[in-house]
Scaffold this motif. Structure first.
Motif, short mmCIF file in Angstrom:
data_model
loop_
_atom_site.label_atom_id
_atom_site.label_comp_id
_atom_site.label_asym_id
_atom_site.label_seq_id
_atom_site.Cartn_x
_atom_site.Cartn_y
_atom_site.Cartn_z
N TYR A 24 1.57 3.00 -3.27
CA TYR A 24 0.51 3.75 -3.97
C TYR A 24 0.48 5.21 -3.52
O TYR A 24 -0.24 6.03 -4.08
CB TYR A 24 -0.84 3.08 -3.70
CG TYR A 24 -1.93 3.41 -4.70
CD1 TYR A 24 -1.84 3.00 -6.02
CD2 TYR A 24 -3.07 4.11 -4.32
CE1 TYR A 24 -2.83 3.29 -6.94
CE2 TYR A 24 -4.08 4.41 -5.23
CZ TYR A 24 -3.96 4.00 -6.54
OH TYR A 24 -4.95 4.28 -7.45
N ILE A 25 1.27 5.51 -2.50
CA ILE A 25 1.28 6.85 -1.90
C ILE A 25 2.38 7.70 -2.51
O ILE A 25 3.52 7.24 -2.67
CB ILE A 25 1.50 6.72 -0.37
CG1 ILE A 25 0.45 5.80 0.26
CG2 ILE A 25 1.50 8.10 0.30
CD1 ILE A 25 -0.97 6.26 0.11
N HIS A 26 2.04 8.91 -2.83
CA HIS A 26 2.96 9.84 -3.51
C HIS A 26 4.32 9.94 -2.82
O HIS A 26 5.38 9.88 -3.47
CB HIS A 26 2.32 11.23 -3.59
CG HIS A 26 3.23 12.29 -4.11
ND1 HIS A 26 3.56 12.39 -5.45
CD2 HIS A 26 3.92 13.28 -3.48
CE1 HIS A 26 4.40 13.41 -5.62
NE2 HIS A 26 4.63 13.96 -4.44
N GLU A 42 5.22 5.49 -7.09
CA GLU A 42 4.16 5.66 -8.10
C GLU A 42 4.59 6.69 -9.14
O GLU A 42 4.18 6.61 -10.30
CB GLU A 42 2.82 5.98 -7.44
CG GLU A 42 2.76 7.25 -6.60
CD GLU A 42 2.27 8.44 -7.41
OE1 GLU A 42 1.48 8.27 -8.34
OE2 GLU A 42 2.70 9.57 -7.08
N GLY A 83 0.81 -1.22 0.00
CA GLY A 83 0.00 0.00 0.00
C GLY A 83 0.84 1.27 0.00
O GLY A 83 0.45 2.28 -0.59
N HIS A 84 2.00 1.21 0.63
CA HIS A 84 2.86 2.40 0.68
C HIS A 84 3.32 2.81 -0.71
O HIS A 84 3.62 3.98 -0.95
CB HIS A 84 4.05 2.14 1.60
CG HIS A 84 3.65 1.89 3.03
ND1 HIS A 84 3.42 2.92 3.92
CD2 HIS A 84 3.38 0.74 3.70
CE1 HIS A 84 3.05 2.40 5.09
NE2 HIS A 84 3.01 1.08 4.98
#
Lengths: 584, 584
Positions: A418-420, A425, A415-416
């Protein structure tokens, strides 16, 4: 979390010195006789420092800030203008440029290694010098002495920037459809009118001139590609004083809103009777653009590689730090996720691509240096043919595999990723454009099967494949050799299929991407064969272990993809062409 | 350009009626006897209209506007609150909900078809009712009668929203590491304290209550997963008047900055001694969460499918309109790019996945309906085992193939695909999260190989594979049958390898993703066999032609991937585990 990036200079030096015989190759090239892998290593060490200290820190903030259009003027992300000024001051834009025009005269091979690191650190930034170099190359090859005297030196040093204005809303791959006009004024200049889209580095706030090379039609030009000419259209013209302080009749219509490379001002450009001059002959504009296309396409492939390496380095670092779950070896949990087989596979897949890709890029660049400079014409021609053959492969495969690599590396973060703020990403979004621009990867594949395979009656391809076969035979790389022989046999057979389909656009189109992938898998495997053969020269046993493990992974997990592409080529075009266009 | 989206209701009806024997299946399920494919088609037609008229128009603007945190309150993108109110008013959240609590009592099979269309139209929006349904399912299965009386009806109807608060910064896949605490207050309630991250729908401005299901540790709970309990923590508590107007001690710490689903408020949630109540037994929190995990994971797979279909529809439309280049058939150019073999291949690859994926999802949902409702216990158990087996496959493969599909569809657009306004890059960014959340796809693959293959001694897998073999034998689908027999044989052999590796985490980990992909390729091929077998029932010859062409493409271009995954399983874990962790 700031992104990790360690410039891979030690690896680059190893590749040059031990895998690619760089020193001996350069010794045969006039003007480069003194260039050694040691010198290259020194230059690249400085370049690496610049990338990590100046460019990488601007990458994530640049993505967040993006570029803005304020009162018709582009405002770049904070720090970009200063970084560009330093980049020019240090002489990086002209690293491989012609010394007669202020360049450093180093090999293209060193240039592409610089390009890789710049792309890894900050792709949005890297496009400024990259497009400037492209404009300089086209001008050097086709411009009049007068144009060169005025513009070439400024472009080679990067004091002024360059932009390439090709695409229009209805003319992308098919440039024959373009409608921008250039009307002669009778004084040797032309009035250029039209709208171009997707113009990288079309404008910025670096306080310098921007030299646009614009494809346009002269009056009464024939339809299609033969009616296209190339014009040099500077943002600033020489005013009354002779200084370049008069604004040309061109403006930024809009900034494109893009998936990535947010800090790169990709412009809609309006030319409203802008003053320009012909570069090369009228009607030969595409020819002039294609002069520098090999170098530009190789550069794009390198971008894919650079982003893949940066993403991989971060994924490895994260997988060592992130503690989740238990390992099969029974140590107390939570363990670093690099202990988990599934995570290891993702990391192995990433590195098993990056390492041989870097080698293949350098091999191609050395051939480019030979093509430019070797005293023997036949040697130059052979080198040039290799470059022509490899260019679409490097462009398309490095960006396709490069994109896949950034996605895998992002996946390692869970999940990390997916974070800017993690930066992963952004690598994915930035890498995505490399599969599209400078000719989509589908276009590259068509270039390979329709022009390159049959180039000079197929002799360059034959020589290339024979060279691979010879290196496999020389090697004692066990399973890799076995898998490589199988894959090479598929590539040989597929090459015969392609050659036999010459002129059949459907057959070639259905096979194109498969053939390019097969070609790339074999070529990267070939580099693994050569890296393993050279590995005993490494003093560090750990590095030898790493290469051995990565090559083994490549042999048993990656090379089997060859069979998939071969099977699709065998399947042929009938299935692809069967469905009526209306029924999709 | 606004995105195109045509709800695939006619296809859904065909699948239900002719491929999946829906009517007869429902007739055997108490409470669903009257549900027919005709009724489903009518409901889905209305749902499709709502998706195209209300949700799709908010998708691109929602991506651009994103969500904001203003004075601690989430502000959703313009139009979302109104659309949610209408969605609730029309009864969509409770489509398959328990009528006792205000639901419509329709099958899950119809629900997942609604989910597909909502995801295709606006994934950010779809997560609001999706998570609400998840919370309702967990509460229905494990909540006390008192909690259910207060909260369940509101959740089933969607009047209130739900959120699932599992992940913490250091506890993602490994929930055993979580640290949020729940202290009993002696009045039956608990004080919940901790910080959760990645909380979808954690807050919004819809003007309703939000019921958080929070994983936390009770005092003296054992370490690891056995110490985890589930608590219901509402945003609003009943105040003095009994109305839910008292703010609970919980707040949004931040909104995550994400790659995609920008209109979905993914929150960092702080619980500061917030009041909550235990759902299910203390220490059985993970068990309570996993009750609804199959449905949630199937939902995520469906999201991948929905986005893939929306992207594909747009790519087909663009390929018909975009004029570039010449065709092999000699018609005057420029031609629609759908004439080019390479473009056709991309479109065929997209549709060859979407069509059987929709069928497989519906097959799985029908099994879920049987598992819920069939009067015969053995039949319920068999259905339940099928659902357990297929859940990780649908979740991971549909999102991996779904992501690849959005990337291919974007590629069809060339440079225009990289631009926000075309909507294609949003599909890619939004699809990317589906590979990550609700358990990364690597976690799904481990679930498949370590638990599902050997479930009940392997009997459900055996029955599943035998069913596929029987359908192939019944079919006369030519090349597809040939390719399917080969792929099924590989899957059989790989299944034996997995079963033999039981308990060996490295062997399972190295094989997991390969096995899942192989399983998915065979399962989708099986649906192609069934679709072709049912195709004569179609009145429209053109639809039959389309299915025949897509199935042929699947057989000769997609199914050969099976060999790649099988080869990697044969290669085994030694190569994957060889490299020292320090040497990556």
């Amino acid at each position: 979390m700031p992104s990790t990036y360690q410039p891979p200079v030690a690896t680059m030096r190893f590749l040059l010195e031990h895998v690619l015989d760089f020193d001996a190759q350069m010794a045969a090239l006039p003007g480069l006789e003194e260039v050694t892998s040691e010198l290259a290593g020194e230059v690249l060490t400085m370049a690496g420092r610049m990338c990590t200290e100046r460019l990488a820190p601007l990458n994530l903030p640049g993505d967040a800030a993006g570029t803005k259009l304020v009162d018709g003027n582009v405002v770049t992300a904070p720090g970009f203008a200063e970084a560009y000024a330093e980049f020019v001051e240090a002489g990086w834009p002209g690293l491989a440029g012609d010394p007669e025009f202020g360049g450093q005269g180093l090999p293209r091979t060193v240039q592409i290694m610089l390009d890789e690191m710049v792309s890894a650190a900050n792709l949005s930034f890297g496009l400024f010098p990259g497009l400037t170099r492209g404009a300089a190359e086209a001008l050097a090859a086709h411009g009049s002495d007068e144009l060169k005297a005025t513009y070439l030196g400024k472009l080679v040093t990067g004091e002024w920037c360059g932009a390439m204005a090709l695409t229009e809303a209805s003319a992308g791959t098919d440039l024959g459809l373009l409608r921008t006009r250039a009307e002669p004024r009778g004084d040797g200049s032309y009035a250029v009118t039209g709208t171009k889209i997707f113009i990288s580095s079309g404008d910025q706030d670096f306080g310098n001139n921007i030299v646009h090379l614009v494809l346009a039609r002269l009056p009464d030009a024939p339809a299609g590609v033969k009616g296209i000419s190339l014009l040099l259209v500077p943002k600033f013209l020489p005013g009354a004083s002779g200084a370049f302080d008069e604004r040309n009749a061109m403006s930024v219509g809009a900034l494109e809103h893009k998936m990535g490379i947010h800090a790169q001002p990709t412009c809609v450009m309006n030319y409203d009777g802008a003053t320009g001059w012909l570069v090369g002959e009228a009607g030969r504009g595409l020819n002039a653009m294609f002069t520098m296309m090999n170098a530009e396409r190789l550069f794009v492939g390198i971008q894919g590689l650079g982003l893949a390496d940066a993403a991989t380095q971060n994924a490895v670092a994260y997988a060592r730090e992130r503690l989740q779950g238990r390992a099969a070896d029974g140590r107390p949990g939570p363990v670093p996720i690099i202990a988990h087989a599934d995570v290891r596979k993702m990391l192995l897949a990433c590195r098993a691509f990056v390492e041989p890709a870097r080698a293949l890029a350098a091999w191609t660049a050395i051939r480019m240096d030979s093509a430019d400079r070797h005293p023997d014409a036949a040697t130059r021609d052979a080198a040039s043919a290799d470059v022509a053959l490899l260019t679409p492969v490097v462009k398309a495969a490095f960006t396709d595999f490069g994109f896949e690599t950034t996605v895998l590396a992002q996946q390692v973060f869970g999940g990390h990723g997916y974070i800017h703020e993690a930066g992963m990403e952004q690598f994915v979004r930035d890498a995505r454009i490399t599969q599209i621009y400078e000719g989509t990867n589908g276009v590259q594949a068509m270039d390979l099967v329709s022009r390159k395979v049959t180039l000079n009656g197929g002799a360059p391809l034959r020589a290339y494949l024979d060279g691979i076969a010879a290196d496999i035979d020389k090697s004692d790389s066990g399973d890799l050799a076995v898998q490589m022989r199988a894959a090479l046999a598929m590539l040989e057979e597929a090459s015969a299929t392609i050659a036999a389909a010459s002129g059949d656009a459907d057959a070639l189109g259905a096979a194109a991407t498969e053939y390019l992938n097969l070609f790339a898998l074999v070529s990267l495997g070939w580099m693994w064969v050569r890296i393993l053969a050279a590995a005993p020269a490494l003093e560090d046993a750990h590095s030898r272990d790493t290469y051995a493990a990565l090559a083994a992974y490549y042999a048993s997990y990656v090379l089997p993809r060859a069979g998939l592409h071969a099977a699709r080529i065998v399947a042929g075009p009938a299935t692809v062409m069967a469905l009526d266009e209306a029924l999709f």
